[in-house]
Design a protein around this motif. Structure first.
Motif, PDB file in Angstrom:
ATOM      1  N   PHE A  58       6.787  -9.621 -70.520  1.00 25.73           N
ATOM      2  CA  PHE A  58       6.007  -8.627 -69.801  1.00 25.73           C
ATOM      3  C   PHE A  58       6.928  -7.840 -68.868  1.00 25.73           C
ATOM      4  O   PHE A  58       7.933  -8.368 -68.404  1.00 25.73           O
ATOM      5  N   PRO A  59       6.602  -6.571 -68.552  1.00 22.20           N
ATOM      6  CA  PRO A  59       5.453  -5.810 -69.085  1.00 22.20           C
ATOM      7  C   PRO A  59       5.663  -5.462 -70.555  1.00 22.20           C
ATOM      8  O   PRO A  59       6.796  -5.412 -71.023  1.00 22.20           O
ATOM      9  N   MET A  60       4.552  -5.232 -71.283  1.00 25.63           N
ATOM     10  CA  MET A  60       4.611  -4.929 -72.705  1.00 25.63           C
ATOM     11  C   MET A  60       3.628  -3.808 -73.038  1.00 25.63           C
ATOM     12  O   MET A  60       2.504  -3.793 -72.546  1.00 25.63           O
ATOM     13  N   VAL A  61       4.067  -2.888 -73.878  1.00 27.67           N
ATOM     14  CA  VAL A  61       3.175  -1.904 -74.484  1.00 27.67           C
ATOM     15  C   VAL A  61       2.778  -2.454 -75.850  1.00 27.67           C
ATOM     16  O   VAL A  61       3.644  -2.649 -76.706  1.00 27.67           O
ATOM     17  N   PRO A  62       1.492  -2.769 -76.078  1.00 27.46           N
ATOM     18  CA  PRO A  62       1.087  -3.345 -77.363  1.00 27.46           C
ATOM     19  C   PRO A  62       1.032  -2.280 -78.463  1.00 27.46           C
ATOM     20  O   PRO A  62       1.313  -1.108 -78.224  1.00 27.46           O
ATOM     21  N   GLY A  63       0.643  -2.717 -79.652  1.00 24.27           N
ATOM     22  CA  GLY A  63       0.506  -1.797 -80.786  1.00 24.27           C
ATOM     23  C   GLY A  63       1.509  -2.096 -81.875  1.00 24.27           C
ATOM     24  O   GLY A  63       2.662  -1.658 -81.804  1.00 24.27           O
ATOM     25  N   ILE A  64       1.081  -2.859 -82.879  1.00 22.50           N
ATOM     26  CA  ILE A  64       2.014  -3.278 -83.938  1.00 22.50           C
ATOM     27  C   ILE A  64       2.209  -2.206 -85.003  1.00 22.50           C
ATOM     28  O   ILE A  64       3.096  -2.325 -85.844  1.00 22.50           O
ATOM     29  N   ASP A  65       1.387  -1.149 -84.971  1.00 21.51           N
ATOM     30  CA  ASP A  65       1.493  -0.043 -85.921  1.00 21.51           C
ATOM     31  C   ASP A  65       1.604   1.269 -85.156  1.00 21.51           C
ATOM     32  O   ASP A  65       0.984   1.431 -84.099  1.00 21.51           O
ATOM     33  N   LEU A  66       2.333   2.232 -85.732  1.00 22.42           N
ATOM     34  CA  LEU A  66       2.330   3.588 -85.164  1.00 22.42           C
ATOM     35  C   LEU A  66       2.790   4.587 -86.213  1.00 22.42           C
ATOM     36  O   LEU A  66       3.482   4.242 -87.171  1.00 22.42           O
ATOM     37  N   ALA A  67       2.384   5.830 -86.004  1.00 21.09           N
ATOM     38  CA  ALA A  67       2.841   6.930 -86.849  1.00 21.09           C
ATOM     39  C   ALA A  67       2.990   8.159 -85.967  1.00 21.09           C
ATOM     40  O   ALA A  67       2.168   8.398 -85.073  1.00 21.09           O
ATOM     41  N   GLY A  68       4.041   8.923 -86.210  1.00 22.34           N
ATOM     42  CA  GLY A  68       4.254  10.113 -85.394  1.00 22.34           C
ATOM     43  C   GLY A  68       5.464  10.897 -85.850  1.00 22.34           C
ATOM     44  O   GLY A  68       5.861  10.839 -87.013  1.00 22.34           O
ATOM     45  N   GLN A  69       6.060  11.647 -84.906  1.00 23.64           N
ATOM     46  CA  GLN A  69       7.196  12.504 -85.214  1.00 23.64           C
ATOM     47  C   GLN A  69       8.387  12.156 -84.323  1.00 23.64           C
ATOM     48  O   GLN A  69       8.227  11.851 -83.142  1.00 23.64           O
ATOM     49  N   VAL A  70       9.560  12.224 -84.919  1.00 23.18           N
ATOM     50  CA  VAL A  70      10.780  11.935 -84.176  1.00 23.18           C
ATOM     51  C   VAL A  70      10.988  13.006 -83.108  1.00 23.18           C
ATOM     52  O   VAL A  70      10.945  14.200 -83.398  1.00 23.18           O
ATOM     53  N   GLU A  71      11.205  12.557 -81.872  1.00 18.08           N
ATOM     54  CA  GLU A  71      11.527  13.482 -80.769  1.00 18.08           C
ATOM     55  C   GLU A  71      13.036  13.634 -80.629  1.00 18.08           C
ATOM     56  O   GLU A  71      13.554  14.736 -80.457  1.00 18.08           O
ATOM     57  N   SER A  72      13.743  12.502 -80.698  1.00 16.73           N
ATOM     58  CA  SER A  72      15.207  12.531 -80.634  1.00 16.73           C
ATOM     59  C   SER A  72      15.756  11.331 -81.391  1.00 16.73           C
ATOM     60  O   SER A  72      15.090  10.300 -81.508  1.00 16.73           O
ATOM     61  N   SER A  73      16.972  11.479 -81.917  1.00 17.58           N
ATOM     62  CA  SER A  73      17.546  10.403 -82.722  1.00 17.58           C
ATOM     63  C   SER A  73      19.055  10.361 -82.585  1.00 17.58           C
ATOM     64  O   SER A  73      19.725  11.399 -82.602  1.00 17.58           O
ATOM     65  N   HIS A  74      19.581   9.128 -82.448  1.00 16.24           N
ATOM     66  CA  HIS A  74      21.026   8.901 -82.457  1.00 16.24           C
ATOM     67  C   HIS A  74      21.468   8.355 -83.818  1.00 16.24           C
ATOM     68  O   HIS A  74      22.626   7.956 -83.966  1.00 16.24           O
ATOM     69  N   ASP A  75      20.549   8.336 -84.767  1.00 15.84           N
ATOM     70  CA  ASP A  75      20.847   7.824 -86.109  1.00 15.84           C
ATOM     71  C   ASP A  75      20.758   8.971 -87.117  1.00 15.84           C
ATOM     72  O   ASP A  75      19.771   9.711 -87.118  1.00 15.84           O
ATOM     73  N   PRO A  76      21.771   9.133 -87.978  1.00 15.64           N
ATOM     74  CA  PRO A  76      21.785  10.274 -88.910  1.00 15.64           C
ATOM     75  C   PRO A  76      20.660  10.268 -89.939  1.00 15.64           C
ATOM     76  O   PRO A  76      20.393  11.289 -90.575  1.00 15.64           O
ATOM     77  N   ARG A  77      19.978   9.131 -90.090  1.00 17.11           N
ATOM     78  CA  ARG A  77      18.891   9.066 -91.079  1.00 17.11           C
ATOM     79  C   ARG A  77      17.643   9.811 -90.621  1.00 17.11           C
ATOM     80  O   ARG A  77      16.772  10.141 -91.441  1.00 17.11           O
ATOM     81  N   PHE A  78      17.531  10.079 -89.319  1.00 17.10           N
ATOM     82  CA  PHE A  78      16.338  10.732 -88.795  1.00 17.10           C
ATOM     83  C   PHE A  78      16.729  11.870 -87.863  1.00 17.10           C
ATOM     84  O   PHE A  78      17.685  11.767 -87.107  1.00 17.10           O
ATOM     85  N   ALA A  79      15.926  12.949 -87.944  1.00 16.39           N
ATOM     86  CA  ALA A  79      16.159  14.126 -87.111  1.00 16.39           C
ATOM     87  C   ALA A  79      14.868  14.513 -86.406  1.00 16.39           C
ATOM     88  O   ALA A  79      13.768  14.121 -86.822  1.00 16.39           O
ATOM     89  N   SER A  80      15.002  15.280 -85.355  1.00 18.17           N
ATOM     90  CA  SER A  80      13.835  15.742 -84.598  1.00 18.17           C
ATOM     91  C   SER A  80      12.832  16.416 -85.531  1.00 18.17           C
ATOM     92  O   SER A  80      13.199  17.253 -86.361  1.00 18.17           O
ATOM     93  N   GLY A  81      11.567  16.026 -85.417  1.00 14.82           N
ATOM     94  CA  GLY A  81      10.510  16.602 -86.246  1.00 14.82           C
ATOM     95  C   GLY A  81      10.161  15.788 -87.476  1.00 14.82           C
ATOM     96  O   GLY A  81       9.113  16.014 -88.092  1.00 14.82           O
ATOM     97  N   ASP A  82      11.020  14.832 -87.858  1.00 16.38           N
ATOM     98  CA  ASP A  82      10.722  13.985 -89.017  1.00 16.38           C
ATOM     99  C   ASP A  82       9.459  13.159 -88.753  1.00 16.38           C
ATOM    100  O   ASP A  82       9.287  12.602 -87.663  1.00 16.38           O
ATOM    101  N   LYS A  83       8.608  13.065 -89.763  1.00 18.60           N
ATOM    102  CA  LYS A  83       7.384  12.266 -89.642  1.00 18.60           C
ATOM    103  C   LYS A  83       7.679  10.844 -90.115  1.00 18.60           C
ATOM    104  O   LYS A  83       8.251  10.657 -91.192  1.00 18.60           O
ATOM    105  N   VAL A  84       7.277   9.873 -89.295  1.00 15.26           N
ATOM    106  CA  VAL A  84       7.632   8.477 -89.582  1.00 15.26           C
ATOM    107  C   VAL A  84       6.439   7.552 -89.367  1.00 15.26           C
ATOM    108  O   VAL A  84       5.471   7.891 -88.677  1.00 15.26           O
ATOM    109  N   VAL A  85       6.535   6.358 -89.959  1.00 16.72           N
ATOM    110  CA  VAL A  85       5.530   5.318 -89.782  1.00 16.72           C
ATOM    111  C   VAL A  85       6.251   4.000 -89.536  1.00 16.72           C
ATOM    112  O   VAL A  85       7.370   3.781 -90.040  1.00 16.72           O
ATOM    113  N   LEU A  86       5.628   3.147 -88.735  1.00 15.94           N
ATOM    114  CA  LEU A  86       6.205   1.832 -88.449  1.00 15.94           C
ATOM    115  C   LEU A  86       5.110   0.774 -88.454  1.00 15.94           C
ATOM    116  O   LEU A  86       4.029   0.981 -87.902  1.00 15.94           O
ATOM    117  N   THR A  87       5.409  -0.352 -89.092  1.00 11.64           N
ATOM    118  CA  THR A  87       4.577  -1.555 -88.996  1.00 11.64           C
ATOM    119  C   THR A  87       5.517  -2.748 -88.874  1.00 11.64           C
ATOM    120  O   THR A  87       6.620  -2.748 -89.423  1.00 11.64           O
TER     121      THR A  87
END
Length: 326
Positions: A58-87
């Motif tokens: 703690f503290p913790m933000v819950p939520g085991i699933d999410l979907a949205g758009q990349v705001e910023s990335s330090h990894d070449p696989r993703f760029a700003s604006g890319d749509k992504v999903v996570l589980t």
């Protein structure tokens, strides 16, 4: 600044509150995602209410699933604006999750959202649908075809089971759906593609080592006595994809189905599933699920409503999916 549902421990009690946080509060990882939608799973409900020991720090933000758009990335696989999903990956349990306007995540955890799939649709699918796809793919990889015979799905009215029924039907399988509430769920399961609906009571009797061969394959979300019964009824060379323990984590069976009928028991884990398998599963979900699937019971809520719905979902008072619009 961004808005988040934050869990804290006060005198050994879990307290949930909506807070405005500085971006600097985010964990330091590879990619910052602007979250469009999250979802409320049973596990999230246990975490938010404190009824289950889900959150490890703690503290913790819950939520085991999410979907949205990349705001910023330090990894070449993703760029700003890319749509992504996570589980999965322990997000919402050991790492800040999806119930916030922003999430900072490891690039390895993210999957590009397939074309034609919206963030909201991805969260209607969520971990449950993703797990169902892994189960179905495991049966396909094990050589179970529509011509092999009928496929059984246990816990068919639940999140994983209902998607499994739909996916199998879309692939041309004859599906027998098992539920404990036949009168309530028969129409839903038939609409999803079940060929017939079976009362769970028919599986109540303890399994014999081997029973009459009835199913070419099965998706089991229940475990325990149900899984033992199903294994005893699988055809020669059949397979069972097991992903749940709603009925218990024990397995009171024998080696007979495995050594006399060549039955395969396929364990399915969606939390630490490798990236390549995730990408394939999400692509198949986008291709297979019909528009009618997304018209099922689904409640869209705000972040402020989540604690109320978390209490309801842990009390069995929620029907269908709950998605959170950020």
């Amino acid at each position: 600044m961004f808005k988040a549902l934050v869990l804290e421990q006060v005198e050994k009690q879990t307290k949930a509150s909506i807070q405005q946080l500085e971006d600097s509060a985010l964990p330091e990882t590879d990619v910052v995602v602007k979250v469009d939608y999250s979802s409320l799973n049973y596990k999230d409900g246990l975490a938010i209410t404190g009824k289950g020991k889900i959150v490890r720090q703690f503290p913790m933000v819950p939520g085991i699933d999410l979907a949205g758009q990349v705001e910023s990335s330090h990894d070449p696989r993703f760029a700003s604006g890319d749509k992504v999903v996570l589980t999965g990956w322990g997000v919402g349990e050991g790492h800040w999750g999806g119930m916030a306007e922003k999430a900072s995540l490891k690039a390895d955890w993210l999957v590009a959202l397939p074309d034609g799939l919206s963030a909201k649709q991805a969260m209607i699918i969520g971990t449950a649908g993703f797990t169902a796809m892994l189960c179905v793919q495991a049966l396909v990889d094990a050589g179970i075809t529509p011509e092999s015979g009928e496929v059984l799905v246990t816990g068919a009215s639940g999140g994983v089971g209902s998607v499994a029924v739909c996916l199998l039907a879309q692939l041309g399988y004859q599906v027998a759906a098992v539920t404990g509430r036949v009168e309530q769920n028969s129409q839903l399961l038939t609409d999803l593609g079940a060929s017939r609906v079976i009362d769970r009571a028919e599986f109540a009797e303890a399994a014999r080592p081997l029973e009459k061969q009835l199913w070419a394959g099965a998706v089991d979300t229940v475990g325990s006595n149900m899984l033992a019964k199903v294994l005893a009824q699988i055809d020669y060379n059949g397979a069972v994809a097991a992903c749940g323990l709603a009925g218990g984590f024990d397995l009171p069976t024998t080696v007979m189905p495995f050594i006399l009928r060549n039955v395969s028991l396929l364990g399915i884990d969606s939390v630490n599933c490798p990236s390549a398998k995730r990408v394939k599963a999400w692509q198949r979900l986008s291709e297979l699920l019909p528009d009618s699937y997304y018209q099922q019971a689904c409640t869209e809520v705000s972040l402020e409503q989540v604690p109320e719905y978390a209490e309801a979902i842990t009390n069995g008072q929620v029907t269908g999916r709950v998605v959170i619009k950020l």
